[in-house]
Design a protein around this motif. Structure first.
Motif, short mmCIF file in Angstrom:
data_model
loop_
_atom_site.label_atom_id
_atom_site.label_comp_id
_atom_site.label_asym_id
_atom_site.label_seq_id
_atom_site.Cartn_x
_atom_site.Cartn_y
_atom_site.Cartn_z
N PHE A 85 -1.42 12.67 4.71
CA PHE A 85 -0.60 11.34 4.75
C PHE A 85 0.64 11.44 4.20
CE2 PHE A 85 0.21 7.11 2.67
CZ PHE A 85 0.21 6.46 4.06
N TYR A 86 0.89 12.43 3.43
CA TYR A 86 2.08 12.68 2.61
C TYR A 86 3.10 13.06 3.85
CZ TYR A 86 5.92 14.85 0.13
OH TYR A 86 7.29 15.45 -0.15
N HIS A 87 2.66 14.17 4.34
CA HIS A 87 3.54 14.94 5.47
C HIS A 87 3.66 14.03 6.53
CE1 HIS A 87 4.10 18.47 3.14
NE2 HIS A 87 2.55 18.58 2.72
N GLU A 88 2.82 13.27 7.08
CA GLU A 88 2.99 12.42 7.94
C GLU A 88 4.02 11.32 7.84
OE1 GLU A 88 1.98 10.91 12.07
OE2 GLU A 88 1.63 12.64 11.05
N LEU A 89 3.82 10.77 6.59
CA LEU A 89 5.01 9.89 6.03
C LEU A 89 6.15 10.13 6.06
CD1 LEU A 89 4.20 6.77 5.01
CD2 LEU A 89 4.84 7.69 2.65
N ILE A 90 6.43 11.44 5.42
CA ILE A 90 7.76 12.23 5.40
C ILE A 90 8.16 12.61 6.78
CG2 ILE A 90 9.04 14.28 4.77
CD1 ILE A 90 8.48 12.57 2.61
N GLN A 91 7.39 12.89 7.70
CA GLN A 91 7.98 13.22 9.06
C GLN A 91 8.49 11.94 9.86
OE1 GLN A 91 4.98 15.09 11.58
NE2 GLN A 91 6.04 15.02 13.32
N ARG A 92 7.73 10.99 9.65
CA ARG A 92 8.06 9.84 10.35
C ARG A 92 9.26 8.78 9.50
NH1 ARG A 92 4.56 7.88 14.27
NH2 ARG A 92 2.74 8.87 14.58
N GLY A 93 9.65 9.38 8.39
CA GLY A 93 10.76 8.71 7.66
C GLY A 93 10.59 7.21 7.24
N LEU A 94 9.07 7.09 6.55
CA LEU A 94 8.75 5.83 6.23
C LEU A 94 8.91 5.84 4.71
CD1 LEU A 94 5.32 5.37 8.42
CD2 LEU A 94 7.61 4.52 8.71
N VAL A 95 9.07 4.30 4.34
CA VAL A 95 9.42 4.17 2.86
C VAL A 95 8.16 3.28 2.47
CG1 VAL A 95 10.81 2.90 1.31
CG2 VAL A 95 11.98 3.94 3.56
N VAL A 96 7.64 3.60 1.14
CA VAL A 96 6.37 3.01 0.81
C VAL A 96 7.00 2.43 -0.55
CG1 VAL A 96 4.60 4.12 1.85
CG2 VAL A 96 5.64 5.19 -0.42
N GLY A 97 6.43 0.97 -0.93
CA GLY A 97 6.98 0.50 -2.19
C GLY A 97 5.85 0.52 -3.06
N ASP A 98 4.61 0.47 -2.49
CA ASP A 98 3.37 0.13 -3.43
C ASP A 98 2.34 1.15 -2.84
OD1 ASP A 98 1.78 -0.52 -5.50
OD2 ASP A 98 1.05 -2.43 -4.42
N LEU A 99 2.35 2.31 -3.35
CA LEU A 99 1.06 3.15 -2.99
C LEU A 99 0.06 3.30 -4.08
CD1 LEU A 99 0.82 5.34 -0.74
CD2 LEU A 99 2.22 7.14 -2.13
N HIS A 100 -1.14 2.86 -3.82
CA HIS A 100 -2.11 2.81 -4.62
C HIS A 100 -3.27 3.01 -3.84
CE1 HIS A 100 -4.72 0.77 -7.41
NE2 HIS A 100 -3.92 0.78 -8.27
N PRO A 101 -4.52 3.15 -4.37
CA PRO A 101 -5.55 3.75 -3.85
C PRO A 101 -6.43 2.46 -3.14
CG PRO A 101 -5.73 4.86 -5.75
CD PRO A 101 -4.65 4.00 -5.75
N LYS A 102 -5.84 1.21 -3.72
CA LYS A 102 -6.34 0.03 -3.01
C LYS A 102 -5.58 -0.31 -1.72
CE LYS A 102 -4.10 -3.02 -6.28
NZ LYS A 102 -2.89 -3.29 -5.52
N ASN A 103 -4.42 0.33 -1.60
CA ASN A 103 -3.46 0.01 -0.27
C ASN A 103 -3.69 1.21 0.82
OD1 ASN A 103 -2.60 -2.16 -1.67
ND2 ASN A 103 -0.79 -1.28 -2.51
N LEU A 104 -4.57 1.75 0.70
CA LEU A 104 -4.94 2.97 1.47
C LEU A 104 -6.45 2.84 1.89
CD1 LEU A 104 -3.22 5.88 -0.12
CD2 LEU A 104 -2.67 4.97 2.11
N VAL A 105 -6.75 2.75 3.34
CA VAL A 105 -8.22 2.90 3.72
C VAL A 105 -8.40 4.31 4.16
CG1 VAL A 105 -8.37 0.34 4.14
CG2 VAL A 105 -7.65 1.78 5.99
N VAL A 106 -9.65 4.67 4.27
CA VAL A 106 -10.03 5.84 5.01
C VAL A 106 -10.87 5.60 6.29
CG1 VAL A 106 -11.60 7.99 4.36
CG2 VAL A 106 -10.54 6.78 2.41
N ARG A 107 -10.19 6.07 7.51
CA ARG A 107 -10.78 5.80 8.64
C ARG A 107 -11.66 7.08 8.84
NH1 ARG A 107 -7.18 3.47 13.06
NH2 ARG A 107 -5.69 4.88 11.80
#
Length: 187
Positions: free
Chosen positions: A113-135
């Motif tokens: 997820f980290y590497h995909e986020l960096i590659q896409r140039g996305l900005v996250v404000g609130d990164l918390h286990p409750k704000n991520l789901v596991v598909r």
């Protein structure tokens, strides 16, 4: 107007309750239950971040994207993608399945997820286990917290600052999950 009933409720965050949209299994509606100036600012910044992603015209499987504002029987709502597993169940939050996944699996998911986020140039404000789901136990999807409230334009236009902020957010996430951030940052 979307009629929301208790049976369509499935989750609650810090400021919004989430409901399945009747007849549209790929969408959910988030309805504010707290209203203050700070939460309105956070919501607007998050929506702007979603619009930036949508404007690119490409799919973004790691983010449940904003699809519009709607009126509901419970007040104004925000439509978002509803992340489901292949068996059509709603994907659980990382917080809810943390113990069953184990540290090695979580580290692998967070790293991808980290590497995909960096590659896409996305900005996250609130990164918390409750704000991520596991598909399907195989990928993380951000369901809340896209964007940055403070100095957002800097993070979008200055790559090194964006990476610095992202790494800081991921270090915090790793502490919350009790995993090594250095294991996440390596390829």
């Amino acid at each position: 107007m979307i009629e929301l009933v208790q049976e369509s409720y499935f989750a609650k965050g810090g400021q919004r309750a989430c409901y399945e949209v009747p007849g549209k299994p790929d969408l959910c509606v988030k309805v504010e239950f707290t209203e203050d100036e700070a939460s309105e600012e956070r919501v607007e910044e998050e929506l702007q971040a979603h619009r930036k992603v949508l404007a690119r015209g490409e799919s973004c499987p790691i983010v449940a994207l904003f699809r519009g504002r709607v009126e509901t029987t419970l007040g104004a709502g925000y439509l978002f993608d509803l992340v489901r597993n292949s068996d059509q169940t709603i994907s659980p939050t990382l917080r809810n399945c943390e113990k069953e996944l184990g540290k090695e699996s979580i580290t692998s998911l967070v790293r991808a997820f980290y590497h995909e986020l960096i590659q896409r140039g996305l900005v996250v404000g609130d990164l918390h286990p409750k704000n991520l789901v596991v598909r399907d136990r195989s990928e993380l999807v951000l369901i809340d917290g896209l964007g940055a409230v403070n100095f957002a334009w800097l993070y979008y236009h200055v790559g090194p600052l964006r990476v610095f902020k992202t790494r800081r957010k991921f270090r915090r996430l790793c502490r919350l999950l009790d995993i090594s951030s250095e294991d996440v940052f390596v390829r």
